[in-house]
Motif scaffolding. Structure first.
Motif, short mmCIF file in Angstrom:
data_model
loop_
_atom_site.label_atom_id
_atom_site.label_comp_id
_atom_site.label_asym_id
_atom_site.label_seq_id
_atom_site.Cartn_x
_atom_site.Cartn_y
_atom_site.Cartn_z
N THR A 11 -25.19 5.26 -15.83
CA THR A 11 -24.89 5.45 -14.40
C THR A 11 -26.12 5.14 -13.55
N GLY A 38 -18.69 11.35 -15.66
CA GLY A 38 -19.36 11.78 -16.89
C GLY A 38 -18.58 12.79 -17.70
N GLU A 39 -17.83 13.62 -17.03
CA GLU A 39 -17.03 14.65 -17.70
C GLU A 39 -15.84 14.93 -16.82
N PRO A 40 -14.90 15.71 -17.34
CA PRO A 40 -13.77 16.07 -16.49
C PRO A 40 -14.25 16.81 -15.23
N ASP A 90 -13.25 11.57 -8.56
CA ASP A 90 -13.66 11.38 -9.95
C ASP A 90 -13.60 9.90 -10.33
N TRP A 97 -15.75 5.98 -16.82
CA TRP A 97 -16.21 4.77 -17.50
C TRP A 97 -17.15 5.17 -18.62
N THR A 108 -11.45 3.32 -26.54
CA THR A 108 -12.55 3.99 -25.86
C THR A 108 -13.11 5.19 -26.61
N PHE A 121 -7.59 12.81 -18.44
CA PHE A 121 -8.45 12.92 -19.63
C PHE A 121 -8.04 14.12 -20.47
N ARG A 172 -12.30 13.80 -26.38
CA ARG A 172 -12.79 12.74 -27.24
C ARG A 172 -11.92 12.73 -28.50
N MET A 184 -20.17 15.93 -25.34
CA MET A 184 -20.58 15.62 -23.97
C MET A 184 -21.18 16.89 -23.39
N ARG A 240 -24.14 12.15 -23.57
CA ARG A 240 -23.40 11.93 -24.80
C ARG A 240 -24.35 12.14 -25.97
#
Ligand code: PRX
Length: 584
Positions: free
Chosen positions: A272, A345-347, A366, A369, A450, A464, A467, A473, A478
């Motif tokens: 990012t 980056g996260e939910p 939100d 990627w 992904t 989402f 994973r 995360m 990550r």
């Protein structure tokens, strides 16, 4: 589902009609908008040098604030408080650094890694590396010697640019890096350590005029290492063609425009920070803010107020920490200049969105990627109602779908693998030196998978779930469990370990390690602390286990693989599932 949020914008978005934009979208047309077919092809020309031929020459490109903050008058020469850089200044500075690198023997295609705090030299160095056609490898300044060694060794880096405050970690591993020819040190002109080159001295000697390389769209631009479930971090290779995605996603998702002051809180050691904290905004001619220091609620709000930040791209963990700091803190600052806030980056919890509406009067958008996708792939756009908890819809020109493991598209509402149709410009082109692992992303014919599971609703919004693998995360970072397990067993007391992500209200997940001690060691609070410190220094501050549990044995499969799934199920009190492969 929570109620949709329809919020009037105080601006007319670049992407005014999602459906219409998707319908007419052509990547080739974006290339034309960027004038890729005229003049030399180099991202640094498009992002920096070309602006010096217009009125933007004297526009502030970078508002840099040092870790000390504004207005401090401490005397240390090394701890500067802040400075603004125009596009013209970034252009000249990067020319000189480019010449310094050429003088050190760097050539097109060579890997030059950058291990610096968020100081101006980080930004000018990355621009310079692009200018001479070398491949930049940004590294997060909290990395320890082990993380550094893995990246430099794997990529065969020729030069490393670092800071005096970080040099010790390099010297610990330099003799294991035969291809690393030069270590260039910022912040110490006179007391160089063995083998080092002084950044300041070399740059001073270098010309302000530089012959910028004419690149091919498929030439590598940067490498970022990221974690998977197995093995060492993988070197995700991105190419010059990425600039097309950088430019247009910044324009349509971040909605940046001429008059904006933009702040991306991510470090360029993460994707990012490289894509939306360097290239994307400058390709759009925008002014951006960067802050060298760490998270601090008061200070962050004061940055937004002081620089008049209008667009802000940050992460759920940071937002949750701001929320926790309470309403009294936020009330002290005038944040009325903010017009658009995004997260990645996260939910992004609906609760955080509600808080954002309350304190900023804005709906936080939100985006989704990955390091591998090189740019935003799914997003909430300013012109589209937000469904709190959803990542939004695919970026125009990209196809996202929920598929089963044969590649069949699943109907709305069904959980499955989140996959993308290959073909967007910024998709990674390789994993450095590891074709086998690269191919693992493409095992379902016709799709890039992904590693995330998700579902799509009836209106085409993506949600989402989690994973599909063991990747952790934590605070938006990550972390591969294997990396932490490998580092743990290097501790003198650790015989075996299994590492999982444990849900955490603030950080998304924290790292929890289950440890079997070597003969002769007994569990204790002191030993626990010692192990945590060991990982912090060895690997990185973001990758250490915040929780440790000592055990007599780690559950493994008959073939010897650690059963992290089982460790996690037991930790969370969930059903243990199929145990037929469990070792007796
Ligand atoms: O699991 C997803 C999560 O972050 C992963 C990618 O991590 P990284 O390559 O480090 O890039 C992070 C920032 C670009 C994804 O596979 N992730 C990213 N964005 C979201 C997300 N999870 C939920 N919601 C998001 N908006």
């Amino acid at each position: 589902m929570e109620k949709e949020i329809h919020k009037e914008n105080r601006f007319i978005p670049h992407l005014a009609d999602y459906k219409k934009t998707c319908h007419g979208f052509r990547w080739e047309a974006v290339g034309k908008e960027l004038a890729l077919d005229s003049g030399k092809l180099n991202i640094a020309i498009k992002a920096i040098d070309q602006h010096t031929g217009s009125w933007r020459k004297n526009k502030v490109a970078l508002y840099w604030e040092g870790a000390r903050g504004r207005g401090s008058n401490q005397p240390e020469a090394d701890m500067r408080s802040g400075r603004n850089f125009t596009f013209a200044e970034l252009s000249t500075e990067s020319n000189r650094i480019g010449n310094m690198l050429l003088n050190l023997g760097v050539r097109r295609g060579d890997r030059v890694f950058v291990f610096l705090p968020r100081i101006p030299e980080l930004y000018t160095s990355i621009i310079a590396i692009a200018k001479i056609g070398a491949v930049a490898g940004p590294m997060f300044s909290a990395f320890g010697p082990e993380a550094i060694r893995d990246r430099l060794l794997d990529s065969g880096a020729r030069v490393l640019i670092t800071h005096a405050s970080l040099r010790e970690r390099i010297h610990q591993v330099w003799d294991e890096l035969p291809e690393l020819k030069h270590v260039v040190v910022v912040g110490d002109r006179d007391r160089l350590w063995k083998g080092e080159v002084s950044f300041e001295r070399e740059v001073e000697k270098s010309s302000r005029e530089l012959e910028v390389e004419d690149m091919d769209l498929e030439d590598p631009l940067y490498i970022l290492y990221t974690s998977g479930t197995t093995g060492k971090p993988k070197g995700v290779v991105h190419v010059c063609h990425d600039m097309v995605s950088h430019y247009i996603t910044t324009k349509l998702v971040l909605d940046l425009r001429e008059e904006d002051v933009y702040w991306c809180t991510a470090d360029p050691g993460w994707v990012t920070g490289t894509v939306y904290g360097i290239w994307g905004p400058w390709l759009n001619g925008c002014s951006q803010v960067t802050f060298e220091g760490r998270f601090d609620a008061e200070h962050w709000y004061s940055i937004i107020e002081h620089y008049g930040v209008t667009v802000w791209y940050t992460a759920p963990t940071a937002l949750r920490m701001l929320m926790k700091a309470g309403p009294e803190v936020v009330k002290k600052y005038n944040l009325k200049g903010l017009r658009y806030i995004l997260s990645v980056g996260e939910p992004l919890n609906p609760e955080v969105i509600r808080w954002g509406l309350e304190v900023f009067g804005l709906c936080i958008h939100d985006t989704w990627w990955q390091t591998e996708t090189g740019a935003i792939m799914i997003a909430n756009y300013p012109s589209m109602p937000v469904r709190p908890g959803s990542m939004g819809k695919p970026f125009p020109g990209t196809e996202a779908a929920i598929i089963d493991n044969k590649g069949n598209k699943l109907p709305p509402g069904t959980r499955g693998i989140l996959a993308l149709k290959p073909g967007w410009p910024s998709m990674m082109r390789a994993l450095w030196g590891d074709e086998k692992r690269y191919k693992e992303y493409f095992t379902i014919p016709g799709w890039y998978t992904t590693g995330d599971t998700a579902y799509m609703d009836n209106e085409g919004y993506f949600w989402f779930i989690g994973r599909a693998d063991d990747v952790i995360m934590t605070a938006g970072h990550r972390v591969g469990p294997f990396e932490v397990e490998s580092a743990l067993v290097e501790h003198r007391a650790v015989a075996e370990s299994g590492v999982i992500g444990k849900p955490d209200p603030e950080r998304g997940e924290i790292i929890k390690a289950f440890i079997v001690l070597r003969h002769g060691f007994k569990p204790s609070k002191e030993l626990e602390e010692d192990i945590k410190e060991f990982i912090k220094h060895r690997l990185s501050a973001h990758a250490y286990p915040r929780e440790i549990q000592f055990m007599d044995g780690i559950p493994k499969t008959r073939s010897g693989k650690i059963m992290r799934r089982l460790l996690k199920a037991r930790e969370l009190g969930l059903p243990e599932g199929d145990l037929s492969t469990l070792e007796d």
